[in-house]
Design a protein around this motif. Sequence first.
Motif, PDB file in Angstrom:
ATOM      1  N   GLY A  70       0.997  -1.544  -0.137  1.00 45.16           N
ATOM      2  CA  GLY A  70       0.176   0.092  -0.390  1.00 45.16           C
ATOM      3  C   GLY A  70       0.822   1.229  -0.304  1.00 45.16           C
ATOM      4  N   GLN A  71       2.462   1.222   0.284  1.00 48.80           N
ATOM      5  CA  GLN A  71       2.777   2.262   0.179  1.00 48.80           C
ATOM      6  C   GLN A  71       2.977   2.800  -0.960  1.00 48.80           C
ATOM      7  OE1 GLN A  71       3.511   4.330   3.665  1.00 48.80           O
ATOM      8  NE2 GLN A  71       1.354   2.583   3.643  1.00 48.80           N
ATOM      9  N   ASP A 115      -1.367  -1.456  -3.724  1.00 47.85           N
ATOM     10  CA  ASP A 115      -2.767  -1.696  -3.658  1.00 47.85           C
ATOM     11  C   ASP A 115      -3.370  -1.758  -2.585  1.00 47.85           C
ATOM     12  OD1 ASP A 115      -5.946  -0.569  -2.277  1.00 47.85           O
ATOM     13  OD2 ASP A 115      -5.880   0.678  -4.761  1.00 47.85           O
ATOM     14  N   TYR A 150      -2.378  -2.994   8.567  1.00 48.57           N
ATOM     15  CA  TYR A 150      -3.263  -1.865   9.396  1.00 48.57           C
ATOM     16  C   TYR A 150      -3.966  -1.852  10.186  1.00 48.57           C
ATOM     17  CZ  TYR A 150      -0.622  -0.270   4.680  1.00 48.57           C
ATOM     18  OH  TYR A 150      -0.274   0.328   4.098  1.00 48.57           O
ATOM     19  N   LEU A 207      -6.877   6.992   8.740  1.00 55.37           N
ATOM     20  CA  LEU A 207      -6.064   6.645   7.999  1.00 55.37           C
ATOM     21  C   LEU A 207      -5.682   5.708   7.309  1.00 55.37           C
ATOM     22  CD1 LEU A 207      -3.576   5.414  11.121  1.00 55.37           C
ATOM     23  CD2 LEU A 207      -3.713   8.409   9.764  1.00 55.37           C
ATOM     24  N   TYR A 208      -5.323   6.057   5.469  1.00 51.75           N
ATOM     25  CA  TYR A 208      -5.178   4.792   4.621  1.00 51.75           C
ATOM     26  C   TYR A 208      -4.721   3.013   5.356  1.00 51.75           C
ATOM     27  CZ  TYR A 208      -3.429   2.301   1.023  1.00 51.75           C
ATOM     28  OH  TYR A 208      -3.572   1.203  -0.554  1.00 51.75           O
ATOM     29  N   GLY A 209      -5.411   2.220   4.539  1.00 54.31           N
ATOM     30  CA  GLY A 209      -5.393   0.856   5.110  1.00 54.31           C
ATOM     31  C   GLY A 209      -6.689   0.002   6.527  1.00 54.31           C
ATOM     32  N   ARG A 223      -8.934   3.640   1.271  1.00 53.93           N
ATOM     33  CA  ARG A 223      -7.700   4.128   0.855  1.00 53.93           C
ATOM     34  C   ARG A 223      -7.437   5.006   0.304  1.00 53.93           C
ATOM     35  NH1 ARG A 223     -10.206   0.824  -3.912  1.00 53.93           N
ATOM     36  NH2 ARG A 223      -8.468   0.391  -5.374  1.00 53.93           N
ATOM     37  N   LEU A 225      -7.133   9.363   2.645  1.00 58.57           N
ATOM     38  CA  LEU A 225      -6.813  10.045   4.324  1.00 58.57           C
ATOM     39  C   LEU A 225      -8.253  10.948   4.683  1.00 58.57           C
ATOM     40  CD1 LEU A 225      -3.370  11.436   4.168  1.00 58.57           C
ATOM     41  CD2 LEU A 225      -4.064   9.047   4.845  1.00 58.57           C
ATOM     42  N   SER A 305      -7.845  11.554  -2.167  1.00 56.40           N
ATOM     43  CA  SER A 305      -6.735   9.585  -2.360  1.00 56.40           C
ATOM     44  C   SER A 305      -6.210  10.181  -4.135  1.00 56.40           C
ATOM     45  CB  SER A 305      -7.864   8.852  -2.564  1.00 56.40           C
ATOM     46  OG  SER A 305      -8.560   7.622  -1.830  1.00 56.40           O
ATOM     47  N   ASP A 314      -1.081   4.735  -0.405  1.00 57.53           N
ATOM     48  CA  ASP A 314      -0.745   5.623   0.629  1.00 57.53           C
ATOM     49  C   ASP A 314      -0.597   7.309   1.016  1.00 57.53           C
ATOM     50  OD1 ASP A 314      -1.321   6.846   3.410  1.00 57.53           O
ATOM     51  OD2 ASP A 314       0.377   5.041   4.531  1.00 57.53           O
ATOM     52  N   GLY A 316      -0.087   9.580   3.121  1.00 51.95           N
ATOM     53  CA  GLY A 316       1.128   9.900   4.170  1.00 51.95           C
ATOM     54  C   GLY A 316       1.671  10.468   3.569  1.00 51.95           C
TER      55      GLY A 316
END
Length: 328
Positions: A70-71, A115, A150, A207-209, A223, A225, A305, A314, A316
């Motif tokens: 996801g990063q 993803d 997560y 948060l994402y995830g 998926r 923030l 997103s 993500d 972030g």
Amino acid sequence: MKRFLTMLALVTALTLPLLPVSGTAQDFGLEDGDGVAVILPGDAHAAESGAPASAGSALVLAAPSRIGVGQPFLVRLTSDQPLASVSIHWQGKEVVPSISVWNNRHVALAMLGSDVLSAKAGKEDLAVIASIDGKENTFRRTVVLTPVNYPKQELTLPKKMVTPPAEVYDRIKADRVAVAKAKNTVSAQRFWRLPFERPVQGKITSLYGLRRILNGKPKNPHRGLDFRSPMGNPVKCTAEGTVILVGDHYYAGNSVYVDHGNGVVSMYFHLSKAIVKEGDRVQRGQAVGLTGMSGRATGPHLHFSVSVLGKLVDPGPLLKDTVDELLK
């Protein structure tokens, strides 16, 4: 020391709290996949390698060899000779990155990622093909996607908010077609730079995830923030680009999609209204809409997103990290 800090960061990422994360009604929203299933027809540092392309020239590839599921991450190819073309192949997708010149070096930089919805931990192949003076040079790397635990989010919502009525199925299907086209946009010129501009200044509330459990049933992971933001607050574009989709979607409500080039697209959901139109050229920091609670939302907030070659990553790290940090 560097290896110790890297391992410490990896351990921290893999041991994120597993306790449920509370979601307050004032800043919660649903995206497609949160509702009922609708059936419609190396090492942890940058791996760098140089190989002679021709007499007196050199190519250097920088890319991480390990990255969390996801990063997002970056790939950079540097040459002391002009690059005629560069193509990067990752998870069945291809991007032809822009080539710039810096300090007498020719540089191709691309953003990649996976993803959390579909990616699995394990090895993935990365290939970079560069053409210099009529000669083709190929780099192949193995990038290990590492698991990330997560946090979990459990929420109880009115059934009518989670389960769409049958009469909107066609609308949801049309939304998905338009959104898929926008997310998979890969234009030729890169306009993004890092770190991205923060779209609003409010606190991040989801948060994402996040592994969402709605009314006791597992749904798609979050998926993007969620930012706390009052009704009517201006939402800033995270980077320069072109507006490619403005729509009123069943789940995401009033939405804006901006293409930043080379497969990077930013998305802004649940707006009270969009203040740009498709085809508009927008600058970094320019307002594209106003915060709202349109679509499946319980209160005013912004869902933000980022799509990279069609994969929602993500956002972030993109809001705080530099290019060098995302190459490691």
